[in-house]
Structure formats: structure tokens, C-alpha cells
Design an enzyme around this catalytic site. Structure first.
Site, short mmCIF file in Angstrom:
data_model
loop_
_atom_site.label_atom_id
_atom_site.label_comp_id
_atom_site.label_asym_id
_atom_site.label_seq_id
_atom_site.Cartn_x
_atom_site.Cartn_y
_atom_site.Cartn_z
N GLY A 248 49.23 31.38 88.66
CA GLY A 248 48.45 32.36 89.43
C GLY A 248 48.78 33.79 89.04
CG ASP A 249 52.72 35.00 89.40
OD1 ASP A 249 52.22 35.26 90.50
OD2 ASP A 249 53.78 34.37 89.25
#
Length: 303
Positions: A248-249
């Protein structure tokens, strides 16, 4: 310049074994140590994309030195505040299932916190600050708000990847993008989000509340990007998921890095998807080569 914020960095100690037997001695197949933290992951992907950035946060002790040295070897520019207590170590276990043991992290004293906040006085027009992760319990819970007011007054913009009320509190400052996953999106509105129509409906509510773009990660189902005038959708490329940590980062980094350069919404969304998938298909944060390979496999379409 893009600045990333990691309030509680870590050494991520990643171990793998065929089967984890609780209460017995376990022999590892592999073990690796990586600099960890959501903002640090964003910085590492931006570096892979050759996008100038600086990682901000707190580091201390021999563990903090490891993190800083590792980032230096990766050519990530850093400007951490040195603290008295040791940076935490998190353990990621890859066995029958993926299990994480995350430490609480060090205490930050008033002088260390003041030194950190002062760094944002130099951030202004043309800069973007990426806020990733929740605020640790030992720091003021309005810390993001303090920093955001400072950078907005100086003309900088922000991107946000946090959850719950902490995320909602940032919306009045018109972040370029926020990145909840589909489950977090539902939790914001105390409901269950199960369909594309649900995702679009609640993402548009966040647009009405102030976000410029809402990018929703949907794991194996791909992702969706909702803005005031457009809804973009893409399904996940084929590949074996090796590591969900940092995906997600990476997605956020890909979007912010591309959008800050080209202001092309569709290309930024596609780059975000490519970065997120590339990391999921890698044992560590993705390489630029892997990102490029997957970028060419992704199809983005208008809804």
C-alpha cells in the site's frame, strides 16, 4: 521536493520457515533485516522511480543507526531527528500464514519533538509532504494537524495514508490524495463495503469532505481512483504474492511521484498500481525494473 514522514520507524526482521510451531524450537529457512516504516517505504519507492525526496522522522540507538545506514546505502536522502531511546524492531514471520509482531516504539521527549516540528518551517511552495501511518500513543494526537497547518501556510501540499478519525481530520486541508483500502473505507462510515458501487459512493463522500483524489487499494481485486470528475478502475495483474508489507505504501508512492511530475491522473494511478503490485510480488520493496515490467501489464479504464 517530496518529504515523507515516519513517526515510528523500525528494523523489519523478516524470517521464513515451512511451519511455525508454537512452544518449540523453530529453525529458520531465511532471515533478512530491512529499514521499515510506512513513510520509509514511500521514500524507497520514490528513489526507485528517481523522484527526489527526503525521509523525516525519529531514529535512535544502535537500531536507528542500522536504519539510517541501510537507507544511506540505498541512496535515500534522510533528515531524521536523533533520539535517546532505541528505534524498535518488528518481526515479520512467513510460515503457514503471514504473522507480524510489531513493537510499541520509543518515547519521544519534548526537545526531540520540537526539533522535528521545526524541520517543517523550511517546507513550502512546490513541496509535498506524505503522511503515512497512525500517530504513536506517546506523541500528541494532533501532531499531524500541527504540521499540516504549518506547511499549508507555507504553500506546500500533502498526501495522506492513515486511518479512522486521523484521516478524516486531514480532509479540510484538501490532500492531493488519500489511500484507504476497501475495508478502511467502510470503517470510516461504519458500514461494510463489498461492491465497486459501494466504493465509489463512499469515496465520493470523502471528495465532498475535501480530498482531491481518493485511491482505494483492493488487494487481489486491483484498485479504484475517484476524483471530483472521474472514476478510474483497474484489476490486479497476475503474479504470486510474496509479501504484502509495503504494498500500500508503494502504491501511494507511485501515485504521488508521478502526479507531482506530470499531473496526469490516469498515469499516476497506473504507476501507483504498478508499484503496489511489484512490491507484493517481491520479498522486499520493489525495484524499478519490476515496476516497469508490471506497469506495461496494467489496464486502466474509465467507469
Amino acid at each position: 521536493m517530496i518529504y515523507t514522514v515516519t513517526l515510528n520507524p523500525s528494523i523489519d526482521y523478516v524470517i521464513s520457515l515451512d511451519e511455525m510451531k508454537v512452544g518449540l524450537v523453530n529453525r529458520l529457512k531465511t532471515s533478512s533485516k530491512f529499514p521499515g516504516g510506512k513513510g520509509i517505504n514511500v521514500s524507497r519507492i520514490l528513489n526507485e522511480l528517481n523522484v527526489s525526496n527526503t525521509a523525516l522522522g525519529f531514529l535512535g540507538g544502535f537500531t536507528g543507526k542500522f536504519v539510517n545506514d541501510a537507507l544511506t546505502r540505498l541512496n535515500v536522502q534522510t533528515d531524521f531527528v536523533e533520539i535517546k531511546e532505541d528505534t524498535r524492531i518488528n518481526v515479520k514471520i512467513h510460515a503457514q500464514q503471514e504473522t507480524e509482531l510489531n513493537a510499541l516504539g520509543p518515547n519521544i521527549d519534548d526537545a526531540e519533538l520540537a526539533s522535528f516540528i521545526d524541520k517543517f518551517n523550511q517546507i513550502g511552495n512546490g513541496d509535498v509532504v506524505v503522511f503515512s501511518g497512525s500517530i504513536p500513543a506517546n506523541l500528541p494526537q494532533n501532531l499531524y494537524d500541527q504540521i499540516i497547518k504549518k506547511i499549508k501556510a507555507n504553500g506546500a501540499q500533502l498526501a495522506v495514508d492513515t486511518t479512522g478519525q486521523g484521516l478524516l481530520d486531514t480532509l479540510e486541508n484538501n490532500p492531493i490524495v488519500i489511500k484507504p483500502n476497501n475495508h478502511e473505507l467502510g470503517e470510516l462510515f461504519h458500514t461494510e463495503v463489498t461492491t465497486d458501487a459501494d466504493i465509489e459512493k463512499y469515496a465520493k463522500k470523502l471528495i465532498e469532505m475535501g480530498a482531491q483524489n481518493v485511491m482505494i487499494s483492493m488487494a487481489g481485486e486491483g484498485g479504484m481512483l475517484v476524483s471530483k470528475d472521474r472514476v478510474l478502475r483497474s484489476f490486479a495483474p497476475k503474479g504470486k504474492v510474496l509479501n504484502s508489507v509495503g504494498a500500500g505504501d508503494s502504491m501511494l508512492a507511485g501515485f504521488v511521484g508521478e502526479f507531482n511530475q506530470s499531473h496526469d491522473l490516469e498515469k499516476a494511478f497506473k504507476k501507483g498500481l504498478a508499484c503496489g503490485s511489484a512490491t507484493a510480488f517481491s520479498l522486499d520493496i520493489a525495484t524499478n525494473k519490476k515496476i516497469d515490467e508490471i506497469f506495461n501489464e496494467i489496464d486502466v479504464f474509465e467507469k
